[in-house]
Design an enzyme around this catalytic site. Structure first.
Site, PDB file in Angstrom:
ATOM      1  N   GLU A 297      40.229  36.845  13.424  1.00 28.08           N
ATOM      2  CA  GLU A 297      41.537  36.419  14.126  1.00 28.08           C
ATOM      3  C   GLU A 297      41.984  35.108  13.830  1.00 28.08           C
ATOM      4  O   GLU A 297      43.241  34.974  13.452  1.00 28.08           O
ATOM      5  CB  GLU A 297      41.485  36.685  15.771  1.00 28.08           C
ATOM      6  CG  GLU A 297      42.718  36.580  16.577  1.00 28.08           C
ATOM      7  CD  GLU A 297      44.026  37.258  16.207  1.00 28.08           C
ATOM      8  OE1 GLU A 297      44.927  36.888  15.470  1.00 28.08           O
ATOM      9  OE2 GLU A 297      43.701  38.637  15.947  1.00 28.08           O
ATOM     10  N   ASP A 301      45.300  34.426  11.834  1.00 34.87           N
ATOM     11  CA  ASP A 301      46.514  33.395  12.291  1.00 34.87           C
ATOM     12  C   ASP A 301      46.855  32.318  11.311  1.00 34.87           C
ATOM     13  O   ASP A 301      48.122  32.041  10.928  1.00 34.87           O
ATOM     14  CB  ASP A 301      46.225  33.007  13.650  1.00 34.87           C
ATOM     15  CG  ASP A 301      46.037  34.191  14.739  1.00 34.87           C
ATOM     16  OD1 ASP A 301      46.616  35.488  14.430  1.00 34.87           O
ATOM     17  OD2 ASP A 301      45.541  34.140  15.637  1.00 34.87           O
ATOM     18  N   SER A 498      48.637  41.167  15.661  1.00 32.37           N
ATOM     19  CA  SER A 498      48.157  39.753  15.903  1.00 32.37           C
ATOM     20  C   SER A 498      48.644  39.063  14.638  1.00 32.37           C
ATOM     21  O   SER A 498      48.615  37.855  14.683  1.00 32.37           O
ATOM     22  CB  SER A 498      46.615  39.690  16.100  1.00 32.37           C
ATOM     23  OG  SER A 498      45.904  40.221  15.071  1.00 32.37           O
TER      24      SER A 498
END
Length: 581
Positions: A297, A301, A498
């Site tokens: 994650e 990002d 995400s």
């Protein structure tokens, strides 16, 4: 046309420095806590414990599949453990109508929240004196974000806030077992702070969110894209790279290593942004420990936002995965200097799994961000319209369901590699556990700027939603048409909403660079003048597919919102007059 602003918090009754009048009136507690006036702390002798009153919105149920440990020495050790919790105070005054529109019109006003929107000094003094007088220690005071960080032994804090804690093992939002402090029922506060304290977070430190991302399965026919590909496909404004802007990224676990970033950006043929890690509540950047989990994650990002806005500065705020840690990270990012153009949040879970006090505290943190010209982008979830809840009902993901966050849904994207033209873009839905979130909030009312939208669910006629509709916007999220990234030394393909939150954060940073200031709450401008059933200016409408219960339709829908961006056209839309209340 004029667009009304969503309602924002009005402070609780009572003068600054004083609690609500007549705290012993015995008014009923909405959480079902004992309500016959002040009572004594649960762990203090009746003659010595503080008088307590119920804290509205603090009730919480048991953690999923909680396994309780035997009482005895372990419980004694827990009650002697020193911990720190977050106490949230009311605003000194209400946020007036027009304030968010003014911030959106003028951009960031110096990066400092006006004092009347923070905590009243008298309230801070009263809370400090009351809590320290009971034996707790105030280790941090942030008047602008209305937060106190309070430390003390678990037993003492249980006495002050009228609860009991135990250590349990439970299944977290990511379906992994975790050990944490645990409580059920409602909290109370000292009677002197009735109406002054609006939330007490972190006593129960169960995980508050999961990161909605998916590794691409190994399958013939899968395609993938670099962020630079997507910048071209979504027509990000030329001549912009996010220069002079800050993008804040909130992470509740994992970490990144600079060598991964250097190699990734070099492979794209670009110089990446400056990336700085910021620790919150004792959490730090821990790279290389979880390549199949939180590291994926974090790197997703950073690499998506950094590749699409390489001229920007990225600040990554690492916090514990608890309601207190999550709020503290958002507050730290919001009130940092210089203020970011966008805060990207890829973590969340069903809004029903949050306490009312935690949802309200987070939503008000987003109001602060909007007042400072900061746009919050939040992933809408990756488990379809049910949001991983097994009750057969539809659920919206929080914090995306906050009306003060830009909720980001997901698509499946197919492009002609020879021409670079989009051949198909539909709602992402591979299965109930691999599909864009979206739906209707059960906790936030329908904002004024969404009054014209309708939702389509199966054979039922289109109807006006009863609450805030999610998402607002979208971009590719299907892992089968996902993002090429590098995680802990390995190149891989990842999807999920995400990835959409940092993509939109990068677009906002580039548009802020062109405009010369941030945008704050974007939705009034995005929805202004939109006719249901018609494409929104600055967007390419997604009209095919569903996310379980909800169908894509022309215009806004509860799968992909207004659609995917045409960045250059959207910048032209936002350069016009800003809608106001």
């Amino acid at each position: 046309m004029p667009v009304e602003e969503p309602p924002v918090e009005v402070p609780a009754g009572g003068e600054p420095g004083k609690g609500r009048p007549d705290p012993g009136s015995g008014s009923p507690d909405p959480d079902g806590a004992a309500g016959a006036g002040p009572r004594r702390g649960r762990h203090a002798a009746a003659a010595s414990g503080p008088e307590l009153v119920p804290l509205p919105g603090s009730s919480r149920g048991p953690a999923p599949q909680a396994l309780h440990r035997p009482a005895g020495d372990a419980q004694d050790a827990l009650y002697n453990e020193e911990i720190t919790v977050t106490v949230v105070l009311r605003r000194a005054g209400p946020v007036p109508g027009g304030a968010l529109a003014a911030a959106a019109s003028s951009g960031t006003p110096g990066g400092v929240l006006p004092a009347e929107y923070g905590a009243a000094p008298a309230d801070v003094e009263l809370a400090t004196e009351t809590l320290t007088g009971l034996g707790a220690t105030v280790v941090e005071t942030d008047t602008a974000s209305r937060r106190l960080r309070i430390a003390g032994p678990v037993g003492l804090l249980c006495t002050i806030f009228g609860t009991e804690l135990e250590t349990v093992d439970s299944v977290g939002p990511n379906n992994e077992s975790t050990s944490h402090r645990h409580r059920t029922g409602a909290l109370s506060v000292p009677a002197a702070l009735d109406g002054v304290v609006t939330a007490v977070l972190g006593l129960d430190d169960r995980p508050s969110a999961r990161a909605p991302f998916h590794f691409a399965p190994a399958a013939a026919g899968n395609v993938s894209y670099t962020p630079l590909d997507l910048g071209r496909i979504y027509n990000f404004p030329k001549g912009t790279d996010g220069g002079g802007q800050v993008i804040a990224v909130v992470e509740l676990g994992g970490g990144f290593g600079q060598p991964d970033l250097d190699e990734y950006f070099a492979g794209l043929g670009i110089t990446g942004p400056t990336v700085t890690a910021v620790g919150v509540d004792g959490a730090v950047n821990v790279p290389g420990a979880d390549p199949q989990g939180a590291d994926g994650e974090v790197l997703l990002d950073i690499e998506v936002a950094g590749a699409l806005a390489p001229g920007s500065t990225l600040k990554v705020y690492f916090a514990p995965n608890s309601d207190a840690g999550f709020l503290d990270a958002v507050a730290k990012a919001t009130h940092d200097t210089p203020a970011p153009a966008a805060i990207s949040i890829s973590w969340g879970q069903s809004e029903d799994q949050w306490t009312e006090q935690a949802r309200a505290a987070m939503d008000n943190a987003f109001v602060d961000a909007s007042l400072l010209g900061i746009t919050v982008t939040a992933a809408a979830g990756d488990n379809g319209s049910a949001d991983a809840q097994g009750d057969g009902q539809n659920h919206a993901d929080f914090p995306a369901s906050s009306p003060h966050a830009l909720a980001c849904g997901g698509t499946r994207l197919e492009v002609d590699t020879a021409t670079g033209k989009v051949t198909s873009e539909t709602v992402w839905n591979d299965s109930s556990s691999s599909a864009t979130g979206g739906g209707v909030s059960g906790t936030f009312p329908l904002p004024d700027w969404q009054q014209h939208v309708t939702v389509q669910a199966g054979a039922s006629p289109a109807a006006t939603p009863h609450g805030r509709g999610v998402p607002d916007v979208a971009a590719v999220a299907d892992p089968q048409t996902g993002y090429r990234v590098r995680v802990d030394g390995t190149d891989m393909v990842i999807g999920g909403t995400s990835a959409v939150a940092p993509l939109w954060a990068a677009l906002i940073a580039r548009m802020a660079q062109s405009r010369g200031s941030g945008f704050g709450l974007l939705q009034p401008a995005l929805y202004a003048g939109v006719t249901q059933g018609q494409p929104a200016p600055g967007f390419r409408d997604i009209t095919n597919g569903n996310n379980g219960s909800y169908d894509a339709t022309p215009g806004w829908d509860a799968c992909t919102g207004l659609g995917v961006p045409d960045g250059t056209a959207l910048l032209a839309v936002l350069a016009g007059p800003t809608p106001s209340s």
